[in-house]
Design a protein around this motif. Structure first.
Motif, PDB file in Angstrom:
ATOM      1  N   MET A 148       0.836  -1.183   0.000  1.00 50.98           N
ATOM      2  CA  MET A 148       0.000   0.000   0.000  1.00 50.98           C
ATOM      3  C   MET A 148       0.882   1.248   0.000  1.00 50.98           C
ATOM      4  O   MET A 148       1.807   1.368   0.790  1.00 50.98           O
ATOM      5  CB  MET A 148      -0.889  -0.027   1.242  1.00 50.98           C
ATOM      6  N   GLU A 149       0.597   2.166  -0.870  1.00 60.15           N
ATOM      7  CA  GLU A 149       1.391   3.379  -0.998  1.00 60.15           C
ATOM      8  C   GLU A 149       0.960   4.422   0.035  1.00 60.15           C
ATOM      9  O   GLU A 149      -0.218   4.591   0.319  1.00 60.15           O
ATOM     10  CB  GLU A 149       1.219   3.951  -2.401  1.00 60.15           C
ATOM     11  N   THR A 150       1.929   5.122   0.612  1.00 59.88           N
ATOM     12  CA  THR A 150       1.661   6.164   1.602  1.00 59.88           C
ATOM     13  C   THR A 150       1.638   7.522   0.920  1.00 59.88           C
ATOM     14  O   THR A 150       2.517   7.843   0.144  1.00 59.88           O
ATOM     15  CB  THR A 150       2.753   6.165   2.688  1.00 59.88           C
ATOM     16  N   ASN A 151       0.623   8.314   1.220  1.00 58.38           N
ATOM     17  CA  ASN A 151       0.542   9.677   0.704  1.00 58.38           C
ATOM     18  C   ASN A 151       0.975  10.616   1.820  1.00 58.38           C
ATOM     19  O   ASN A 151       0.214  10.895   2.738  1.00 58.38           O
ATOM     20  CB  ASN A 151      -0.872   9.996   0.242  1.00 58.38           C
ATOM     21  N   LEU A 152       2.221  11.094   1.743  1.00 61.27           N
ATOM     22  CA  LEU A 152       2.773  11.938   2.803  1.00 61.27           C
ATOM     23  C   LEU A 152       2.002  13.241   2.979  1.00 61.27           C
ATOM     24  O   LEU A 152       1.900  13.760   4.076  1.00 61.27           O
ATOM     25  CB  LEU A 152       4.238  12.248   2.522  1.00 61.27           C
ATOM     26  N   PHE A 153       1.457  13.781   1.910  1.00 55.82           N
ATOM     27  CA  PHE A 153       0.733  15.049   2.006  1.00 55.82           C
ATOM     28  C   PHE A 153      -0.560  14.892   2.800  1.00 55.82           C
ATOM     29  O   PHE A 153      -0.925  15.754   3.579  1.00 55.82           O
ATOM     30  CB  PHE A 153       0.441  15.631   0.629  1.00 55.82           C
ATOM     31  N   LYS A 154      -1.257  13.793   2.616  1.00 57.97           N
ATOM     32  CA  LYS A 154      -2.515  13.572   3.329  1.00 57.97           C
ATOM     33  C   LYS A 154      -2.295  13.174   4.782  1.00 57.97           C
ATOM     34  O   LYS A 154      -3.110  13.465   5.643  1.00 57.97           O
ATOM     35  CB  LYS A 154      -3.341  12.496   2.631  1.00 57.97           C
ATOM     36  N   GLU A 155      -1.187  12.495   5.074  1.00 57.19           N
ATOM     37  CA  GLU A 155      -0.951  11.959   6.409  1.00 57.19           C
ATOM     38  C   GLU A 155      -0.069  12.854   7.281  1.00 57.19           C
ATOM     39  O   GLU A 155       0.166  12.528   8.432  1.00 57.19           O
ATOM     40  CB  GLU A 155      -0.323  10.572   6.308  1.00 57.19           C
ATOM     41  N   SER A 156       0.395  13.972   6.767  1.00 55.22           N
ATOM     42  CA  SER A 156       1.311  14.830   7.513  1.00 55.22           C
ATOM     43  C   SER A 156       0.586  16.034   8.099  1.00 55.22           C
ATOM     44  O   SER A 156      -0.314  16.596   7.483  1.00 55.22           O
ATOM     45  CB  SER A 156       2.429  15.340   6.601  1.00 55.22           C
ATOM     46  N   GLU A 157       0.992  16.398   9.308  1.00 57.78           N
ATOM     47  CA  GLU A 157       0.479  17.603   9.929  1.00 57.78           C
ATOM     48  C   GLU A 157       1.277  18.823   9.488  1.00 57.78           C
ATOM     49  O   GLU A 157       0.768  19.932   9.473  1.00 57.78           O
ATOM     50  CB  GLU A 157       0.558  17.492  11.446  1.00 57.78           C
ATOM     51  N   LEU A 158       2.528  18.605   9.140  1.00 58.51           N
ATOM     52  CA  LEU A 158       3.416  19.696   8.762  1.00 58.51           C
ATOM     53  C   LEU A 158       4.375  19.197   7.693  1.00 58.51           C
ATOM     54  O   LEU A 158       4.951  18.123   7.824  1.00 58.51           O
ATOM     55  CB  LEU A 158       4.220  20.173   9.980  1.00 58.51           C
ATOM     56  N   ILE A 159       4.525  19.980   6.650  1.00 66.12           N
ATOM     57  CA  ILE A 159       5.489  19.665   5.594  1.00 66.12           C
ATOM     58  C   ILE A 159       6.369  20.888   5.405  1.00 66.12           C
ATOM     59  O   ILE A 159       5.863  21.999   5.228  1.00 66.12           O
ATOM     60  CB  ILE A 159       4.786  19.306   4.271  1.00 66.12           C
ATOM     61  N   ILE A 160       7.670  20.685   5.464  1.00 67.09           N
ATOM     62  CA  ILE A 160       8.621  21.776   5.295  1.00 67.09           C
ATOM     63  C   ILE A 160       9.325  21.575   3.960  1.00 67.09           C
ATOM     64  O   ILE A 160       9.915  20.529   3.715  1.00 67.09           O
ATOM     65  CB  ILE A 160       9.643  21.808   6.448  1.00 67.09           C
TER      66      ILE A 160
END
Length: 66
Positions: free
Chosen positions: A1-13
């Motif tokens: 299963m692929e992880t979508n970092l944008f949907k699962e992250s509270e903060l992206i730098i």
């Protein structure tokens, strides 16, 4: 299963200057600088959120090798 970092992250730098740092010591400097733009009544909340973000290393993404 692929992880979508944008949907699962509270903060992206985004590091747009082309350098990635392994340490985060410089974050404190920039947080302090940014806090100067925050109105006084929200500064405590700003630093509380910042400290919370720094403690959440368990979901960090390893950028090495990309």
């Amino acid at each position: 299963m692929e992880t979508n970092l944008f949907k699962e992250s509270e903060l992206i730098i985004f590091d747009l200057d082309g350098t990635l740092y392994e340490d985060t010591d410089h974050f404190d400097y920039y947080a302090k600088t940014l806090s100067e733009e925050v109105i006084e009544e929200h500064k405590l909340s700003f630093f509380s959120d910042y400290e919370h973000m720094k403690k959440r290393k368990s979901r960090s993404f390893n950028w090495k090798g990309l």
